[in-house]
Design a protein around this motif. Sequence first.
Motif, short mmCIF file in Angstrom:
data_model
loop_
_atom_site.label_atom_id
_atom_site.label_comp_id
_atom_site.label_asym_id
_atom_site.label_seq_id
_atom_site.Cartn_x
_atom_site.Cartn_y
_atom_site.Cartn_z
N LEU A 30 0.84 -1.20 0.00
CA LEU A 30 0.00 0.00 0.00
C LEU A 30 0.87 1.25 0.00
O LEU A 30 1.88 1.31 0.70
CB LEU A 30 -0.90 0.01 1.24
CG LEU A 30 -1.81 -1.22 1.43
CD1 LEU A 30 -2.64 -1.08 2.70
CD2 LEU A 30 -2.71 -1.42 0.22
N GLN A 34 -3.22 6.15 -1.08
CA GLN A 34 -4.05 5.16 -1.77
C GLN A 34 -5.36 4.95 -1.02
O GLN A 34 -5.38 4.81 0.20
CB GLN A 34 -3.29 3.84 -1.88
CG GLN A 34 -4.05 2.71 -2.55
CD GLN A 34 -3.22 1.43 -2.61
OE1 GLN A 34 -1.99 1.46 -2.53
NE2 GLN A 34 -3.89 0.30 -2.74
N VAL A 36 -8.37 2.79 0.29
CA VAL A 36 -8.68 1.40 0.61
C VAL A 36 -10.19 1.19 0.50
O VAL A 36 -10.66 0.23 -0.09
CB VAL A 36 -8.18 1.03 2.02
CG1 VAL A 36 -8.52 -0.42 2.36
CG2 VAL A 36 -6.67 1.25 2.12
N VAL A 93 -4.53 5.23 2.95
CA VAL A 93 -3.21 4.86 3.47
C VAL A 93 -2.48 6.11 3.96
O VAL A 93 -2.28 7.06 3.20
CB VAL A 93 -2.37 4.14 2.39
CG1 VAL A 93 -0.99 3.77 2.96
CG2 VAL A 93 -3.09 2.89 1.89
#
Length: 227
Positions: A30, A34, A36, A93
């Motif tokens: 990750l 980013q 999720v 992230v």
Amino acid sequence: MASPRSNWMINQLNYEKYEKLLPHFVLNSLEVGQWVFRPHEIIRHVYFPVSAIISMQIDTSDGFSADIVLVGKEGMVGSGVMGGNQTFSRARVKFSGLAYKLPVDIFLSELGHDSAFLKIWMAVTRQMILQIAMPTVCSSRHSNEQQVIRWILNTLDKTQGQVLQITHQEMAEILGIRRESVTMTAGKLSHEGLIEISRGQLHVLDRPQLEARACECYKAMNPVAMQ
């Protein structure tokens, strides 16, 4: 390579349960920023960080996304925590690293049929609730220095190593204090040889001394307290 047992929750599973779930874990790398999960998105996997840290966020009326809680190797992120198969918050992230994902249907099935697994999940959930509430207490009772130290130590407990990718501005926004206060505190801790900061990296040099100067909120929020 880190195994799923590098995550506290998975490490609490007995041998039989771990071996049953092991074929279903998929390791993911990750990156900072980013996504999720997004709001109202159908959740297909739950994530168990082993070195990444994921921020649970909620949107405010002015379009700003605020961090609710950071989740690292002590816990998990997914609909098992939020309920149902949708999430009403964001998960993004915060610090790069690794996480194992598990299909949500397998996770919920095991949660519903295994009281020991449910007990582990409840311990993680209680700790997450505490981490949401404790900063409010800490900010009203303790100095900026103690808050900075508490945040550094708690965040390191969620990942691996002694280095965090963080700027003074980002830390100030997380803690809700002035950037100048963070800079002054970081400079003092650096001068005393407890940390080193360069190019957006914070490296802890003397963790025992940091722990000795931490307020009681750190011990209350320490993931080890779940054990």
